[in-house]
Design an enzyme around this catalytic site. Structure first.
Site, PDB file in Angstrom:
ATOM      1  N   ASN A 142       0.851  -1.189   0.000  1.00 30.31           N
ATOM      2  CA  ASN A 142       0.000   0.000   0.000  1.00 30.31           C
ATOM      3  C   ASN A 142       0.887   1.239   0.000  1.00 30.31           C
ATOM      4  OD1 ASN A 142      -1.826   2.159   1.401  1.00 30.31           O
ATOM      5  ND2 ASN A 142      -3.193   0.468   0.880  1.00 30.31           N
ATOM      6  N   TYR A 186       2.697   2.633   3.583  1.00 32.54           N
ATOM      7  CA  TYR A 186       3.432   1.371   3.721  1.00 32.54           C
ATOM      8  C   TYR A 186       2.945   0.411   4.820  1.00 32.54           C
ATOM      9  CZ  TYR A 186       7.019   3.108   0.461  1.00 32.54           C
ATOM     10  OH  TYR A 186       7.698   3.578  -0.632  1.00 32.54           O
ATOM     11  N   GLU A 195       2.203 -14.441   4.214  1.00 32.21           N
ATOM     12  CA  GLU A 195       1.891 -15.441   5.242  1.00 32.21           C
ATOM     13  C   GLU A 195       0.665 -15.038   6.058  1.00 32.21           C
ATOM     14  OE1 GLU A 195       4.738 -14.011   4.514  1.00 32.21           O
ATOM     15  OE2 GLU A 195       6.470 -15.146   5.223  1.00 32.21           O
ATOM     16  N   CYS A 213       4.943 -12.211  11.195  1.00 33.14           N
ATOM     17  CA  CYS A 213       4.310 -13.429  10.648  1.00 33.14           C
ATOM     18  C   CYS A 213       4.621 -14.644  11.509  1.00 33.14           C
ATOM     19  CB  CYS A 213       4.773 -13.666   9.214  1.00 33.14           C
ATOM     20  SG  CYS A 213       4.066 -12.480   8.062  1.00 33.14           S
TER      21      CYS A 213
HETATM   22  N1  THU Z   1       7.142 -10.054   2.763  1.00 32.21           N
HETATM   23  C1  THU Z   1       6.290 -11.105   2.858  1.00 32.21           C
HETATM   24  O1  THU Z   1       5.196 -11.115   2.287  1.00 32.21           O
HETATM   25  N2  THU Z   1       6.671 -12.154   3.610  1.00 32.21           N
HETATM   26  C2  THU Z   1       7.883 -12.285   4.205  1.00 32.21           C
HETATM   27  O2  THU Z   1       8.141 -13.293   4.830  1.00 32.21           O
HETATM   28  C3  THU Z   1       8.867 -11.202   4.119  1.00 32.21           C
HETATM   29  C4  THU Z   1       8.425  -9.980   3.432  1.00 32.21           C
HETATM   30  C5  THU Z   1       6.754  -8.936   1.917  1.00 32.21           C
HETATM   31  C6  THU Z   1       6.425  -7.661   2.611  1.00 32.21           C
HETATM   32  C7  THU Z   1       6.662  -6.646   1.508  1.00 32.21           C
HETATM   33  O3  THU Z   1       5.514  -6.580   0.684  1.00 32.21           O
HETATM   34  C8  THU Z   1       7.778  -7.263   0.698  1.00 32.21           C
HETATM   35  O4  THU Z   1       7.803  -8.628   1.019  1.00 32.21           O
HETATM   36  C9  THU Z   1       9.142  -6.656   0.951  1.00 32.21           C
HETATM   37  O5  THU Z   1       9.430  -6.642   2.301  1.00 32.21           O
END
Ligand code: THU
Length: 160
Positions: A64, A67, A74, A114
């Site tokens: 977004n 941020y 996850e 997460c």
């Molecule tokens: N991100 C995830 O979706 N899962 C993770 O385990 C690490 C980071 C995403 C968050 C953000 O949209 C992008 O990866 C960069 O940090």
């Protein structure tokens, strides 16, 4: 005083070595990266969650312009799963990262937020959730979520 170590059991597999039982889940996590909304980081993450009835749900990171309003892959899939299948247990989650036109070589590591959500659902279900971190070179498999959060804070700690 005393010192002690907390060790984490982890198995590392090449793509060819990956156990058959996890191949579909990993494939779904890889496919789910296509549903990323990541115009800011350009880092796509896919997560595939296996429920105890065999259902596989998927999620991808959603960013977004404000941020902090975005959400990791996850948590997207875990919250969706509990909101729609609240009586089902999470058996395993596979996670894949895609950037620069290819899947990452080293497995991506779920963020602390997460991990905390994973251990919440694992603790509530009283059943291990296997965590599978896909990497093009190697995939890491952890036997449960709590080993990713050594000395973790869960519901029991609230009782003092
Ligand atoms: N991100 C995830 O979706 N899962 C993770 O385990 C690490 C980071 C995403 C968050 C953000 O949209 C992008 O990866 C960069 O940090």
């Amino acid at each position: 005083m005393r010192t002690f170590e907390i060790s984490i059991p982890v198995k590392a597999y090449t793509e060819q070595e990956l156990p058959q039982e996890w191949r579909e889940l990993v494939e779904k996590a890889k496919q789910a990266t296509e549903n990323t909304y990541s115009p800011y980081s350009h880092f796509g993450v896919g997560a595939a969650l296996l429920l105890d009835d065999g259902t596989i749900l998927t999620g991808a990171n959603q960013e977004n312009a404000a941020y902090p309003s975005g959400l990791c892959a996850e948590r997207t899939v875990m919250f969706y799963a509990h909101a729609n299948h609240k009586d089902k247990v999470f058996k395993a989650i596979a996670i894949a990262g895609f950037t620069g036109g290819h899947f990452v070589d080293e497995p991506i590591s779920p963020c602390a937020g997460c991990r905390q959500v994973m251990i919440e659902f694992e603790h509530a279900a009283k059943q291990d959730m296997v965590v599978i971190l896909y990497g093009a070179k190697e995939t890491y498999i952890f036997p449960n979520a709590r080993c990713l959060v050594p000395y973790c804070f869960v519901e029991d700690n609230l009782k003092g």
